[in-house]
Design a protein around this motif. Structure first.
Motif, PDB file in Angstrom:
ATOM      1  N   GLU A   1      -6.801 -34.509  -7.949  1.00  0.00           N
ATOM      2  CA  GLU A   1      -6.555 -33.178  -7.381  1.00  0.00           C
ATOM      3  C   GLU A   1      -5.469 -33.233  -6.309  1.00  0.00           C
ATOM      4  O   GLU A   1      -4.616 -32.335  -6.235  1.00  0.00           O
ATOM      5  CB  GLU A   1      -7.848 -32.603  -6.810  1.00  0.00           C
ATOM      6  N   ARG A   2      -5.483 -34.257  -5.499  1.00  0.00           N
ATOM      7  CA  ARG A   2      -4.432 -34.387  -4.470  1.00  0.00           C
ATOM      8  C   ARG A   2      -3.057 -34.515  -5.120  1.00  0.00           C
ATOM      9  O   ARG A   2      -2.075 -33.917  -4.658  1.00  0.00           O
ATOM     10  CB  ARG A   2      -4.721 -35.592  -3.574  1.00  0.00           C
TER      11      ARG A   2
ATOM     12  N   ARG B   1      -2.074 -30.977  -6.593  1.00  0.00           N
ATOM     13  CA  ARG B   1      -1.764 -29.980  -5.561  1.00  0.00           C
ATOM     14  C   ARG B   1      -0.495 -30.366  -4.785  1.00  0.00           C
ATOM     15  O   ARG B   1       0.328 -29.495  -4.460  1.00  0.00           O
ATOM     16  CB  ARG B   1      -2.953 -29.811  -4.615  1.00  0.00           C
ATOM     17  N   ASP B   2      -0.321 -31.647  -4.485  1.00  0.00           N
ATOM     18  CA  ASP B   2       0.898 -32.086  -3.789  1.00  0.00           C
ATOM     19  C   ASP B   2       2.135 -31.825  -4.646  1.00  0.00           C
ATOM     20  O   ASP B   2       3.181 -31.401  -4.141  1.00  0.00           O
ATOM     21  CB  ASP B   2       0.811 -33.573  -3.443  1.00  0.00           C
TER      22      ASP B   2
ATOM     23  N   THR C   1       2.967 -28.188  -4.644  1.00  0.00           N
ATOM     24  CA  THR C   1       3.597 -27.810  -3.374  1.00  0.00           C
ATOM     25  C   THR C   1       5.082 -28.140  -3.390  1.00  0.00           C
ATOM     26  O   THR C   1       5.927 -27.319  -2.990  1.00  0.00           O
ATOM     27  CB  THR C   1       2.914 -28.542  -2.198  1.00  0.00           C
TER      28      THR C   1
ATOM     29  N   SER D   1       7.024 -25.853  -5.875  1.00  0.00           N
ATOM     30  CA  SER D   1       7.160 -24.461  -5.453  1.00  0.00           C
ATOM     31  C   SER D   1       8.351 -24.244  -4.537  1.00  0.00           C
ATOM     32  O   SER D   1       8.782 -23.108  -4.336  1.00  0.00           O
ATOM     33  CB  SER D   1       5.871 -23.998  -4.753  1.00  0.00           C
TER      34      SER D   1
ATOM     35  N   TRP E   1       0.916 -20.964 -10.800  1.00  0.00           N
ATOM     36  CA  TRP E   1      -0.271 -21.247  -9.985  1.00  0.00           C
ATOM     37  C   TRP E   1       0.144 -21.782  -8.623  1.00  0.00           C
ATOM     38  O   TRP E   1       0.933 -22.725  -8.545  1.00  0.00           O
ATOM     39  CB  TRP E   1      -1.175 -22.266 -10.679  1.00  0.00           C
ATOM     40  N   PRO E   2      -0.379 -21.227  -7.523  1.00  0.00           N
ATOM     41  CA  PRO E   2      -0.091 -21.768  -6.195  1.00  0.00           C
ATOM     42  C   PRO E   2      -0.842 -23.072  -5.959  1.00  0.00           C
ATOM     43  O   PRO E   2      -1.868 -23.337  -6.602  1.00  0.00           O
ATOM     44  CB  PRO E   2      -0.585 -20.667  -5.252  1.00  0.00           C
ATOM     45  N   ALA E   3      -0.343 -23.859  -5.035  1.00  0.00           N
ATOM     46  CA  ALA E   3      -0.964 -25.164  -4.774  1.00  0.00           C
ATOM     47  C   ALA E   3      -2.366 -25.028  -4.205  1.00  0.00           C
ATOM     48  O   ALA E   3      -3.189 -25.941  -4.346  1.00  0.00           O
ATOM     49  CB  ALA E   3      -0.084 -25.966  -3.813  1.00  0.00           C
ATOM     50  N   ASP E   4      -2.663 -23.915  -3.568  1.00  0.00           N
ATOM     51  CA  ASP E   4      -3.980 -23.752  -2.937  1.00  0.00           C
ATOM     52  C   ASP E   4      -4.928 -22.900  -3.767  1.00  0.00           C
ATOM     53  O   ASP E   4      -5.923 -22.385  -3.254  1.00  0.00           O
ATOM     54  CB  ASP E   4      -3.826 -23.143  -1.540  1.00  0.00           C
ATOM     55  N   VAL E   5      -4.645 -22.751  -5.081  1.00  0.00           N
ATOM     56  CA  VAL E   5      -5.518 -21.947  -5.928  1.00  0.00           C
ATOM     57  C   VAL E   5      -6.937 -22.508  -5.905  1.00  0.00           C
ATOM     58  O   VAL E   5      -7.149 -23.720  -5.905  1.00  0.00           O
ATOM     59  CB  VAL E   5      -4.974 -21.897  -7.375  1.00  0.00           C
ATOM     60  N   ARG E   6      -7.904 -21.608  -5.857  1.00  0.00           N
ATOM     61  CA  ARG E   6      -9.304 -22.030  -5.810  1.00  0.00           C
ATOM     62  C   ARG E   6      -9.773 -22.428  -7.199  1.00  0.00           C
ATOM     63  O   ARG E   6      -9.498 -21.723  -8.185  1.00  0.00           O
ATOM     64  CB  ARG E   6     -10.180 -20.906  -5.259  1.00  0.00           C
TER      65      ARG E   6
END
Length: 224
Positions: free
Chosen positions: A132-133, A136-137, A140, A143, A150-155
């Motif tokens: 996951e890191r 998401r990294d 980021t 972007s 999809w944004p990096a902080d999507v739930r």
């Protein structure tokens, strides 16, 4: 003993649906309007989604991959000449046999065994967190240069297996890479592939950006 098979209406697409991921569709081609009209009258409101290997979504005559995902209709809006819906990926399946295409594609499918993330397994949750890191990294960094769906902080889901599939769904990789992930037979295989493909996508973006910047900064290039 062989696993049971069942008949499923099929929707070939130019994108991959992964378990736990949403699927928004606007349907206007007559055969798929017919498909959804049939599906919406059934209790489960399910159809299968497979990636098109060659050809087009419109008109038929395409070649398709054989591993796909069941989509369950969540919401639907029927308009004049089209159907707008939101579906959600659930179980994976393998196509055993393609059936008649009239009035819409159908296949006999065999569901694949669901993946398992054992909460007490050695390193399973730690590997998921590490993957996951990475995803998401990478999102980021991507972007900063391109617009992403999809944004990096999507739930994501709290369920470990669904969360893993959703990570594969938001990772900035192409449909063929996602198709390879969909075929994974274990969570360890899926995590390893996901991390490798995501890191490769990040490296490719960084290399391309560096090359472009180098061209702009090179005085000899500017003088030609």
């Amino acid at each position: 003993m062989p696993l049971a098979t069942r008949e499923l209406a099929m929707f070939p697409l130019g994108s991959v649906l992964l378990p736990g991921m949403p699927l928004p569709l606007r349907v206007f081609e007559p055969r798929y309007v017919a498909l959804l009209s049939t599906v919406l009258g059934e209790p489960d409101r399910e159809f299968g989604v497979v990636l098109i290997e060659r050809g087009s979504e419109v008109g038929g005559g395409d070649a398709r991959f054989t591993v796909g995902t069941v989509a369950t209709v969540v919401t639907v809006e029927i308009g004049e000449g089209s159907i707008v819906l939101l579906a959600r990926g659930t179980d994976r399946f393998e196509v055993v046999e393609w059936l008649a295409e009239d009035p819409f594609p159908r296949a006999r499918v065999r569901e694949l065994a669901p993946l398992v993330v054992a909460p007490d397994g050695p390193g399973a949750l730690a590997s998921l967190a590490a993957a996951e890191r990475v995803v998401r990294d990478t999102l980021t960094r991507h972007s900063e240069f391109v617009e992403l769906p999809w944004p990096a902080d999507v739930r994501l889901s709290d369920d470990p297996v669904e969360r893993l599939w959703q990570l594969a769904g938001i990772a900035p990789i192409g449909p063929l890479d996602q198709q390879a992930l969909l075929r994974s037979s274990t969570t360890a295989e899926l995590i390893t592939r996901l991390v490798a493909e995501t890191l490769a996508a990040g490296a490719a973006l960084a290399a391309g950006w560096t090359d472009d910047a180098g061209d702009l900064d090179d005085p000899d290039e500017e003088a030609t």
